[in-house]
Scaffold this motif. Structure first.
Motif, PDB file in Angstrom:
ATOM      1  N   VAL A 114      -3.008  -7.773   0.221  1.00 43.56           N
ATOM      2  CA  VAL A 114      -3.664  -8.311  -0.773  1.00 43.56           C
ATOM      3  C   VAL A 114      -3.964  -7.482  -2.151  1.00 43.56           C
ATOM      4  O   VAL A 114      -4.714  -6.293  -2.203  1.00 43.56           O
ATOM      5  N   ALA A 115      -3.332  -7.711  -3.132  1.00 38.19           N
ATOM      6  CA  ALA A 115      -3.596  -6.994  -4.364  1.00 38.19           C
ATOM      7  C   ALA A 115      -4.592  -7.286  -5.184  1.00 38.19           C
ATOM      8  O   ALA A 115      -4.840  -8.301  -5.564  1.00 38.19           O
ATOM      9  N   LEU A 116      -5.431  -6.394  -5.777  1.00 36.33           N
ATOM     10  CA  LEU A 116      -6.638  -6.507  -6.355  1.00 36.33           C
ATOM     11  C   LEU A 116      -6.338  -6.243  -7.706  1.00 36.33           C
ATOM     12  O   LEU A 116      -7.158  -6.796  -8.738  1.00 36.33           O
ATOM     13  N   GLU A 117      -5.747  -5.101  -8.030  1.00 36.36           N
ATOM     14  CA  GLU A 117      -5.621  -4.648  -9.272  1.00 36.36           C
ATOM     15  C   GLU A 117      -4.148  -4.004  -9.400  1.00 36.36           C
ATOM     16  O   GLU A 117      -3.875  -3.317  -8.618  1.00 36.36           O
ATOM     17  N   VAL A 118      -3.494  -4.311 -10.626  1.00 37.17           N
ATOM     18  CA  VAL A 118      -2.091  -3.888 -10.802  1.00 37.17           C
ATOM     19  C   VAL A 118      -1.919  -3.445 -12.062  1.00 37.17           C
ATOM     20  O   VAL A 118      -2.378  -3.859 -12.986  1.00 37.17           O
ATOM     21  N   SER A 119      -1.013  -2.402 -12.053  1.00 38.81           N
ATOM     22  CA  SER A 119      -0.918  -1.378 -13.332  1.00 38.81           C
ATOM     23  C   SER A 119       0.722  -1.538 -13.540  1.00 38.81           C
ATOM     24  O   SER A 119       1.305  -1.055 -12.564  1.00 38.81           O
ATOM     25  N   ASP A 120       1.099  -1.764 -14.917  1.00 41.45           N
ATOM     26  CA  ASP A 120       2.561  -1.500 -15.176  1.00 41.45           C
ATOM     27  C   ASP A 120       2.566  -0.549 -16.175  1.00 41.45           C
ATOM     28  O   ASP A 120       3.580  -0.386 -16.935  1.00 41.45           O
ATOM     29  N   GLU A 121       1.692   0.374 -16.340  1.00 43.01           N
ATOM     30  CA  GLU A 121       1.520   1.593 -17.394  1.00 43.01           C
ATOM     31  C   GLU A 121       2.544   2.569 -16.937  1.00 43.01           C
ATOM     32  O   GLU A 121       2.585   2.893 -15.668  1.00 43.01           O
ATOM     33  N   PRO A 122       3.329   3.048 -17.839  1.00 44.81           N
ATOM     34  CA  PRO A 122       4.437   4.223 -17.478  1.00 44.81           C
ATOM     35  C   PRO A 122       3.671   5.289 -16.846  1.00 44.81           C
ATOM     36  O   PRO A 122       4.347   5.912 -15.952  1.00 44.81           O
ATOM     37  N   GLY A 123       2.307   5.555 -17.081  1.00 46.95           N
ATOM     38  CA  GLY A 123       1.733   6.977 -16.461  1.00 46.95           C
ATOM     39  C   GLY A 123       1.463   6.785 -14.925  1.00 46.95           C
ATOM     40  O   GLY A 123       1.351   7.894 -14.411  1.00 46.95           O
ATOM     41  N   THR A 124       1.625   5.369 -14.444  1.00 47.15           N
ATOM     42  CA  THR A 124       1.250   5.225 -13.136  1.00 47.15           C
ATOM     43  C   THR A 124       2.581   5.078 -12.355  1.00 47.15           C
ATOM     44  O   THR A 124       2.513   5.006 -11.155  1.00 47.15           O
ATOM     45  N   LYS A 125       3.579   5.408 -13.009  1.00 50.11           N
ATOM     46  CA  LYS A 125       4.974   5.215 -12.246  1.00 50.11           C
ATOM     47  C   LYS A 125       5.647   6.211 -11.901  1.00 50.11           C
ATOM     48  O   LYS A 125       5.359   7.175 -12.666  1.00 50.11           O
ATOM     49  N   LEU A 126       6.549   6.485 -10.742  1.00 54.16           N
ATOM     50  CA  LEU A 126       7.076   7.668 -10.435  1.00 54.16           C
ATOM     51  C   LEU A 126       8.574   7.212 -10.730  1.00 54.16           C
ATOM     52  O   LEU A 126       9.036   6.232 -10.957  1.00 54.16           O
ATOM     53  N   GLU A 127       9.706   8.359 -10.561  1.00 59.68           N
ATOM     54  CA  GLU A 127      10.903   8.166 -11.027  1.00 59.68           C
ATOM     55  C   GLU A 127      11.526   7.278 -10.063  1.00 59.68           C
ATOM     56  O   GLU A 127      11.340   7.454  -8.750  1.00 59.68           O
ATOM     57  N   GLY A 128      12.301   6.298 -10.470  1.00 59.86           N
ATOM     58  CA  GLY A 128      13.010   5.516  -9.763  1.00 59.86           C
ATOM     59  C   GLY A 128      12.098   4.433  -9.410  1.00 59.86           C
ATOM     60  O   GLY A 128      12.722   3.152  -8.888  1.00 59.86           O
ATOM     61  N   GLN A 129      10.990   4.243  -9.676  1.00 61.01           N
ATOM     62  CA  GLN A 129      10.216   2.949  -9.569  1.00 61.01           C
ATOM     63  C   GLN A 129      10.366   1.812 -10.502  1.00 61.01           C
ATOM     64  O   GLN A 129      10.444   1.966 -11.730  1.00 61.01           O
ATOM     65  N   THR A 130      10.734   0.684  -9.924  1.00 62.24           N
ATOM     66  CA  THR A 130      11.094  -0.409 -10.954  1.00 62.24           C
ATOM     67  C   THR A 130      10.176  -1.390 -10.956  1.00 62.24           C
ATOM     68  O   THR A 130      10.142  -2.219 -12.061  1.00 62.24           O
ATOM     69  N   GLY A 131       8.995  -1.546  -9.868  1.00 63.74           N
ATOM     70  CA  GLY A 131       7.887  -2.584 -10.100  1.00 63.74           C
ATOM     71  C   GLY A 131       6.882  -1.765 -10.514  1.00 63.74           C
ATOM     72  O   GLY A 131       6.734  -0.311 -10.677  1.00 63.74           O
ATOM     73  N   PRO A 132       5.663  -2.468 -10.484  1.00 65.09           N
ATOM     74  CA  PRO A 132       4.259  -2.010 -11.005  1.00 65.09           C
ATOM     75  C   PRO A 132       3.557  -1.081 -10.072  1.00 65.09           C
ATOM     76  O   PRO A 132       4.438  -1.140  -8.716  1.00 65.09           O
ATOM     77  N   THR A 133       2.733  -0.453 -10.094  1.00 62.27           N
ATOM     78  CA  THR A 133       1.701   0.189  -9.190  1.00 62.27           C
ATOM     79  C   THR A 133       0.343  -0.674  -8.654  1.00 62.27           C
ATOM     80  O   THR A 133      -0.397  -0.997  -9.714  1.00 62.27           O
ATOM     81  N   VAL A 134       0.177  -0.935  -7.701  1.00 63.22           N
ATOM     82  CA  VAL A 134      -0.981  -1.709  -7.071  1.00 63.22           C
ATOM     83  C   VAL A 134      -1.888  -0.584  -6.860  1.00 63.22           C
ATOM     84  O   VAL A 134      -1.935   0.189  -6.142  1.00 63.22           O
ATOM     85  N   LEU A 140       1.970   1.488  -3.707  1.00 62.14           N
ATOM     86  CA  LEU A 140       0.641   1.172  -3.282  1.00 62.14           C
ATOM     87  C   LEU A 140      -0.140   2.504  -3.212  1.00 62.14           C
ATOM     88  O   LEU A 140       0.065   3.493  -2.540  1.00 62.14           O
ATOM     89  N   LEU A 141      -1.061   2.673  -4.045  1.00 65.28           N
ATOM     90  CA  LEU A 141      -1.992   4.018  -3.972  1.00 65.28           C
ATOM     91  C   LEU A 141      -3.020   3.931  -3.048  1.00 65.28           C
ATOM     92  O   LEU A 141      -3.735   3.155  -2.906  1.00 65.28           O
ATOM     93  N   THR A 142      -2.802   5.118  -2.448  1.00 70.63           N
ATOM     94  CA  THR A 142      -3.659   5.454  -1.235  1.00 70.63           C
ATOM     95  C   THR A 142      -5.204   5.289  -1.840  1.00 70.63           C
ATOM     96  O   THR A 142      -6.240   4.960  -1.102  1.00 70.63           O
ATOM     97  N   SER A 143      -5.356   5.836  -2.864  1.00 72.74           N
ATOM     98  CA  SER A 143      -6.748   6.189  -3.433  1.00 72.74           C
ATOM     99  C   SER A 143      -7.475   4.481  -3.705  1.00 72.74           C
ATOM    100  O   SER A 143      -8.628   4.437  -3.880  1.00 72.74           O
ATOM    101  N   GLY A 144      -6.372   3.554  -3.974  1.00 73.98           N
ATOM    102  CA  GLY A 144      -6.898   2.129  -4.210  1.00 73.98           C
ATOM    103  C   GLY A 144      -7.139   1.736  -2.829  1.00 73.98           C
ATOM    104  O   GLY A 144      -7.588   0.200  -2.892  1.00 73.98           O
ATOM    105  N   LEU A 145      -7.001   2.130  -1.548  1.00 74.97           N
ATOM    106  CA  LEU A 145      -7.053   1.183  -0.380  1.00 74.97           C
ATOM    107  C   LEU A 145      -8.674   1.201  -0.136  1.00 74.97           C
ATOM    108  O   LEU A 145      -9.166   1.986   0.311  1.00 74.97           O
TER     109      LEU A 145
END
Length: 309
Positions: free
Chosen positions: A93-113, A22-27
């Motif tokens: 409550v997820a409002l926007e989700v990204s599965d772009e590689p640029g949003t992922k960290l090492e070891g992350q298997t799921g998308p980024t909220v 979960l991105l803190t900037s998107g909270l």
């Protein structure tokens, strides 16, 4: 109400135990209202805490808890003594989700909220723990089963009946599959669906492994505390570990109801005959008195047996 002068990190940008982050900037903090929480995400037991003094820094958001000590009279002291030292967001409550590689960290298997808010933040012993509500929700409180195919809900006033999938709906769904191009063949579409199914199976397996690890951690932690508080013996701890291997909540409830045994032990030690005092398990065995102790003073026998092991 009692306010605790201690900051809790309620969320950060790291990958959580469920593989997404979960991105803190998107909270959207303003939508976390009222800013309440429970104990170990157990809503049925009532509101345990409300949060004040929110503060954000790069990648993290902090707050201080005000404890409902009328319902949870021991919680403030347990927090101050370190028995509960973490916070965990719940009903996300997820409002926007990204599965772009640029949003992922090492070891992350799921998308980024990337845009979200929560409806409660609980006081917990382990963040991202077994009791935490792992599901994410959309704005209509529908459970999101697959984040990788998350689609922003449309305006319900303009929605048509979707009780039966149409050909156009199937086509749109296929176009939203990961790694599938617009000009993909039928064979490529089938392979993309298979890849998505395999990915879901891998995620389910990983979640099961993490859940198992967290369960074991909770059980070991509860038993270690119980032994240190002299509620149970190491031998009984091993038995309870086996009996409650899949039920950490039941084990915690059982241990919470147990009184500390220090006073009982001290009383027993006062009743021990002088002829047994200062003797070890081996001493009593060699003197032939061990069976008498086992029969007449079982608590002393168990204590000496543990010390001898």
């Amino acid at each position: 109400m009692k306010k605790i002068d201690k900051e809790f990190c309620i969320s950060d940008d790291s990958v959580n135990v469920y593989g997404y982050r979960l991105l803190t900037s998107g909270l959207e903090l303003s939508r976390f209202n009222p800013p309440i929480g429970f104990l170990m995400h157990e809503r049925d037991k009532g509101v345990a805490v409300k949060w004040e003094d929110f503060r954000t820094e790069v990648g993290k958001v902090f707050a201080k808890p005000v404890i409902n000590d009328e319902l949870f009279p021991q919680l403030a002291q347990q927090i101050e003594e370190g028995f509960y030292n973490a916070a965990s967001v719940g009903h996300i409550v997820a409002l926007e989700v990204s599965d772009e590689p640029g949003t992922k960290l090492e070891g992350q298997t799921g998308p980024t909220v990337t845009k979200w808010f929560c409806r409660e933040v609980s006081i917990v012993d382990i963040p991202g723990n077994y009791n935490a509500i792992a599901q994410l929700y959309d704005e209509s409180d529908n459970v999101l089963h697959d984040l990788s195919s998350f689609i922003q809900p449309n305006n319900t006033e303009n929605m048509k009946d979707t009780s039966k999938p149409t050909g156009a709906m199937v086509a749109v769904a296929l176009l939203n599959l990961p790694d599938l191009k617009d000009d993909a063949t039928a064979e490529q579409a089938v392979m993309a669906v298979k890849k998505l199914i395999d990915r879901a199976a891998d995620a389910e397996k990983r979640n099961a492994e993490i859940t198992s690890q967290l369960t074991a951690m909770q059980i070991d932690g509860a038993l270690d505390r119980a032994v240190k508080e002299r509620k149970i013996s190491p031998a009984l701890a091993e038995q309870l570990k086996a009996d409650y291997k899949d039920n950490p909540c039941g084990l915690k409830n059982l241990i919470d109801k147990m009184p500390a045994q220090s006073l009982i032990t001290e009383k027993l030690s006062q009743d021990i005959p002088d002829k047994y005092r200062g003797k070890s398990y081996r001493d009593l065995y060699l003197s032939g008195e061990l069976e008498e102790v086992k029969r007449d003073y079982p608590a002393l026998y168990e204590k000496l047996k543990i010390e001898n092991s």
